[in-house]
Scaffold this motif. Sequence first.
Motif, PDB file in Angstrom:
ATOM      1  N   CYS A 105       0.882  -1.060  -0.148  1.00 33.11           N
ATOM      2  CA  CYS A 105      -0.129  -0.047  -0.002  1.00 33.11           C
ATOM      3  C   CYS A 105       0.832   1.124   0.098  1.00 33.11           C
ATOM      4  CB  CYS A 105      -1.142  -0.056   1.180  1.00 33.11           C
ATOM      5  SG  CYS A 105      -1.920  -1.362   1.172  1.00 33.11           S
ATOM      6  N   ALA A 106       0.427   2.172  -0.948  1.00 37.60           N
ATOM      7  CA  ALA A 106       1.335   3.541  -0.938  1.00 37.60           C
ATOM      8  C   ALA A 106       1.464   4.252   0.240  1.00 37.60           C
ATOM      9  CB  ALA A 106       0.695   4.356  -1.999  1.00 37.60           C
ATOM     10  N   TYR A 107       0.513   3.777   1.174  1.00 43.05           N
ATOM     11  CA  TYR A 107       0.397   4.597   2.527  1.00 43.05           C
ATOM     12  C   TYR A 107       1.039   3.852   3.573  1.00 43.05           C
ATOM     13  CZ  TYR A 107      -3.777   1.969   2.813  1.00 43.05           C
ATOM     14  OH  TYR A 107      -4.651   0.795   2.804  1.00 43.05           O
ATOM     15  N   CYS A 108       1.408   2.760   3.499  1.00 41.23           N
ATOM     16  CA  CYS A 108       1.931   1.846   4.439  1.00 41.23           C
ATOM     17  C   CYS A 108       3.220   2.389   5.098  1.00 41.23           C
ATOM     18  CB  CYS A 108       2.192   0.389   3.925  1.00 41.23           C
ATOM     19  SG  CYS A 108       2.763  -0.798   5.205  1.00 41.23           S
ATOM     20  N   VAL A 109       3.240   2.480   6.389  1.00 41.32           N
ATOM     21  CA  VAL A 109       4.189   3.168   7.337  1.00 41.32           C
ATOM     22  C   VAL A 109       5.312   2.101   7.262  1.00 41.32           C
ATOM     23  CG1 VAL A 109       3.476   1.937   9.444  1.00 41.32           C
ATOM     24  CG2 VAL A 109       4.787   4.410   9.481  1.00 41.32           C
ATOM     25  N   LEU A 110       5.180   0.750   7.209  1.00 40.20           N
ATOM     26  CA  LEU A 110       6.098  -0.406   7.206  1.00 40.20           C
ATOM     27  C   LEU A 110       7.242   0.148   6.173  1.00 40.20           C
ATOM     28  CD1 LEU A 110       4.595  -3.536   7.453  1.00 40.20           C
ATOM     29  CD2 LEU A 110       5.298  -2.325   9.391  1.00 40.20           C
ATOM     30  N   GLN A 111       7.068   0.724   5.226  1.00 39.70           N
ATOM     31  CA  GLN A 111       8.032   1.083   4.216  1.00 39.70           C
ATOM     32  C   GLN A 111       9.240   1.966   4.917  1.00 39.70           C
ATOM     33  OE1 GLN A 111       6.132   2.747   0.140  1.00 39.70           O
ATOM     34  NE2 GLN A 111       4.667   3.111   1.671  1.00 39.70           N
ATOM     35  N   ILE A 112       8.748   2.745   5.917  1.00 39.84           N
ATOM     36  CA  ILE A 112      10.000   3.339   6.758  1.00 39.84           C
ATOM     37  C   ILE A 112      10.212   2.612   7.978  1.00 39.84           C
ATOM     38  CG2 ILE A 112       9.741   5.536   5.385  1.00 39.84           C
ATOM     39  CD1 ILE A 112       8.361   6.554   8.074  1.00 39.84           C
ATOM     40  N   LEU A 277     -12.610   4.774  12.458  1.00 38.76           N
ATOM     41  CA  LEU A 277     -12.332   5.584  11.544  1.00 38.76           C
ATOM     42  C   LEU A 277     -10.873   6.234  11.763  1.00 38.76           C
ATOM     43  CD1 LEU A 277     -15.754   7.481  11.652  1.00 38.76           C
ATOM     44  CD2 LEU A 277     -15.031   5.547  10.401  1.00 38.76           C
ATOM     45  N   GLY A 278      -9.982   6.192  10.869  1.00 40.99           N
ATOM     46  CA  GLY A 278      -8.789   7.124  11.413  1.00 40.99           C
ATOM     47  C   GLY A 278      -8.490   7.751   9.832  1.00 40.99           C
ATOM     48  N   GLY A 279      -8.227   9.068   9.962  1.00 42.54           N
ATOM     49  CA  GLY A 279      -7.815   9.819   8.706  1.00 42.54           C
ATOM     50  C   GLY A 279      -6.318   9.363   8.491  1.00 42.54           C
ATOM     51  N   PHE A 280      -5.899   9.591   6.916  1.00 44.85           N
ATOM     52  CA  PHE A 280      -4.630   9.135   6.670  1.00 44.85           C
ATOM     53  C   PHE A 280      -3.570  10.182   7.578  1.00 44.85           C
ATOM     54  CE2 PHE A 280      -1.064  10.347   3.708  1.00 44.85           C
ATOM     55  CZ  PHE A 280      -0.534   9.142   3.540  1.00 44.85           C
ATOM     56  N   ARG A 281      -2.777   9.421   7.892  1.00 47.84           N
ATOM     57  CA  ARG A 281      -1.503  10.181   8.796  1.00 47.84           C
ATOM     58  C   ARG A 281      -0.352   9.544   8.365  1.00 47.84           C
ATOM     59  NH1 ARG A 281      -4.938   7.044  10.756  1.00 47.84           N
ATOM     60  NH2 ARG A 281      -4.431   5.177  12.243  1.00 47.84           N
ATOM     61  N   TYR A 282       0.761  10.148   8.387  1.00 49.71           N
ATOM     62  CA  TYR A 282       2.216   9.930   8.105  1.00 49.71           C
ATOM     63  C   TYR A 282       3.322  10.401   8.659  1.00 49.71           C
ATOM     64  CZ  TYR A 282       2.725  13.563   4.693  1.00 49.71           C
ATOM     65  OH  TYR A 282       3.013  14.800   4.451  1.00 49.71           O
ATOM     66  N   PRO A 283       4.332   9.763   9.137  1.00 44.33           N
ATOM     67  CA  PRO A 283       5.291  10.457   9.553  1.00 44.33           C
ATOM     68  C   PRO A 283       6.128  10.913   8.429  1.00 44.33           C
ATOM     69  CG  PRO A 283       5.517   7.987   9.970  1.00 44.33           C
ATOM     70  CD  PRO A 283       4.396   8.617   9.159  1.00 44.33           C
ATOM     71  N   PRO A 284       6.725  12.345   8.383  1.00 38.46           N
ATOM     72  CA  PRO A 284       7.580  12.862   7.338  1.00 38.46           C
ATOM     73  C   PRO A 284       8.321  12.094   6.315  1.00 38.46           C
ATOM     74  CG  PRO A 284       7.660  14.290   9.336  1.00 38.46           C
ATOM     75  CD  PRO A 284       6.990  12.800   9.601  1.00 38.46           C
ATOM     76  N   PRO A 285       8.982  11.063   6.767  1.00 40.19           N
ATOM     77  CA  PRO A 285       9.885  10.236   5.751  1.00 40.19           C
ATOM     78  C   PRO A 285       9.025   9.585   4.862  1.00 40.19           C
ATOM     79  CG  PRO A 285      10.742  10.014   8.190  1.00 40.19           C
ATOM     80  CD  PRO A 285       9.502  10.606   8.058  1.00 40.19           C
ATOM     81  N   LEU A 286       8.019   9.231   5.216  1.00 44.11           N
ATOM     82  CA  LEU A 286       7.141   8.447   4.385  1.00 44.11           C
ATOM     83  C   LEU A 286       6.985   9.015   3.021  1.00 44.11           C
ATOM     84  CD1 LEU A 286       5.457   5.550   4.089  1.00 44.11           C
ATOM     85  CD2 LEU A 286       3.483   6.865   4.636  1.00 44.11           C
ATOM     86  N   LYS A 287       6.682  10.347   2.863  1.00 46.38           N
ATOM     87  CA  LYS A 287       6.531  10.905   1.729  1.00 46.38           C
ATOM     88  C   LYS A 287       7.410  10.814   0.818  1.00 46.38           C
ATOM     89  CE  LYS A 287       4.864  15.338  -0.208  1.00 46.38           C
ATOM     90  NZ  LYS A 287       4.556  16.783   0.045  1.00 46.38           N
ATOM     91  N   ILE A 288       8.905  10.845   1.163  1.00 45.02           N
ATOM     92  CA  ILE A 288       9.981  10.880   0.387  1.00 45.02           C
ATOM     93  C   ILE A 288       9.966   9.211  -0.170  1.00 45.02           C
ATOM     94  CG2 ILE A 288      12.282  10.704  -0.102  1.00 45.02           C
ATOM     95  CD1 ILE A 288      12.046  13.023   2.203  1.00 45.02           C
ATOM     96  N   THR A 289      10.040   8.190   0.634  1.00 40.46           N
ATOM     97  CA  THR A 289      10.022   6.942   0.537  1.00 40.46           C
ATOM     98  C   THR A 289       8.585   6.134  -0.528  1.00 40.46           C
ATOM     99  OG1 THR A 289      11.134   6.566   2.326  1.00 40.46           O
ATOM    100  CG2 THR A 289      10.163   4.353   1.276  1.00 40.46           C
TER     101      THR A 289
END
Lengths: 375, 330
Positions: A105-112, A277-289
């Motif tokens: 998934c593009a939003y998956c936090v496991l990526q970072i 219910l949870g809105g999309f949220r991400y730690p900053p490095p995820l956007k780059i990865t």
Amino acid sequence: MVENYDNRSRPFQIDQIFLDVASEKDWMAQALLKGLPSTPVVSVRDKRLLIKEFLQHPDSLGSGKRNILMTRFLGKRLKPCPGTSQHICCGYHVINALTNCPMDCAYCVLQIYLNNPLLTFYSNLDDLLQEIDAFLSAIPGSLVRLGTGELSDSLALDSVFPLSRVLVPFFAEKKNAVLELKTKSVEIDHLLSMDHRGRTIVSWSLNPRRMIEEEEVRTAPLENRIEAARKVQEKGYLLGFHFDPIIHHRGWEKGYEEAIHSLFEKVDPGRIAWISLGGFRYPPPLKITSGERFPNTRIFLGELFPGRDGKFRYLMPIRVEMYRKILGWLHDVDPALFVYLCMESKEVWERVLGWSPRNTAHLNQMFEERMRRFL
Amino acid sequence: MMTRPPFPETRTALQEIPLNRIDLTDDTFSTNFMPDLRALRSSITELGLLEPILLREKPEGYQIVSGFRRLSVLHGLGVEEAESRIINASDVKLFSTALHENLTTRGLNTVETAIALHKLVHQFKVESPLVIRDYLPLFGLETNVKILSTYLSLAAMEEESKKYVLQEEVSRSNIRKLASLSHEDHLELIPFLSSMKLGESRLREILTLLEEISRRDQTSVGKVVRGPEIQEIIDHAELTLSQKTERVKRVLMALRYPRMNQLEESFDKKKRQLHLPPGIALYHHPYFESKGIRIEIQFMTLEEYRSLLITLSLLSEKVEFRELLDQEWP
């Protein structure tokens, strides 16, 4: 670019199995080899070198998802869900029997988040069961929720790492716990014949069809997830649903309303344990990865700003508007549905629901009360 | 380690070669981009040619391997012959020789590095992993595929974009951002960017905003840049480059974050209606993530202090102040 394997019989493709010599005799390792009989197996003495080698791959995350490391884990695998600071969490406990996920998934936090890119299964399952036993024995009067969905989608991998074949009967015997199997797959056929005694909740993450197609690579389509939910509900399992991450995009209202409509055409709201219910949220490095791995992703194009925990979230009025509308559509179906917000502030709870749990412990208590109604 | 020997197989003794036998238009081995020949011209005028030209013989005359700039100056000065060596080897060996010679004498600028890497991959068909391993270190670059693809994408840009990258010393991360845009976008974007004063981080912000707005709205960057609000700023004769940059950024932020912009405007409007003296400043919670207002007071004398306190004590009577506290969003 990330590839899609949706047309294959399994939602994943495995190139090689790396078998730690320490795991060779464990029955979970044998089950894996039996489940993937034609996949090449490489014996590993030093897994750190293997992981280092994979980390040097130009697409270490992608290649890691196609390779399994079967090894032993000697630390604690049952942990309180880390949640997020300065927000109300639900007091969940996570079982980390495996790490990484075959889906992408593009939003998956496991990526970072993970420092080991391989799909990693821990073969010493007996140690894990003892750890869970010890934990539950120490809190006899409680009713706790434990789940496998933080670092992987265990159900999606059940055909090769049969975790639920062990955990469902294990939890069926427990008086003070329920197991939640959270998934985006439809690998549920083996659950249908199991004696779960109401102690396992099978839950699905849901998003509108378009979001699933565009942002959730190698996951099951919405209709298939709903059909799988119907099947397990028919076999007496309680269900959970997670509209998380809710993605604000053009046409989001229609998308989520349709998803809810499709869901309740097939599923009985009276046997749903909870909906988050949870809105999309991400730690900053995820956007780059994620941006590098998914150049066409649109998830970062919303109005997202840093919150109190450092994670980016949609502007609060946008989140509140999304939650209110989705909650409204859910309550139109059944006002008794138990809906909670994942990792949100008291202020957002109050604006959306008109009240707020006092804290994480209070929300946890509400979950306990909710579960006791079904058990 | 290099896989091929860096030097050509044969090279002759020095000889004088007439310039009219040298094909000055054959740029097979050239990596030149916007060469500044002034210093070289002075040197050759004063001291003559210090290093011989490297040429390869071809059916009709000679092909330049190394010495494009020197020959250009000599030609401009009307010199008829140049001291040269004739060498012969495979194309890739000759190009490698030319690169080594250039790198040890004058060095290559960013665009020239891009041209060199592009020629290695696309013209001389050296496989990318070998280019990464053997050639990137020559240019002092890290050996990874991302670096190579950044330079290859720069080489594929139009002349105007390359000039901009060179003149403004655009960083690699911003080159990647530029490269993600289309040729048509570049044609409109480069004059727009050139009309402002953009440092490294401002350029990154502007490119990110443009890219995200255009992707979200499924339109071109060019169309965003052509918007009336932006054009008015760019065409405003009395604004300095810095003022234009700040105003353009504000417009782009409002386009990218319309809801946030609406909240900010509404907050500022109500704040203005309070007619606060200069010593009192009101702030909302960062990103409106929570209710609540932060008040800052500043004073020099006790009298000022007392006056500010009176103003503050009266604030609660004002509707606008209560509205600010309630933050009922538009």
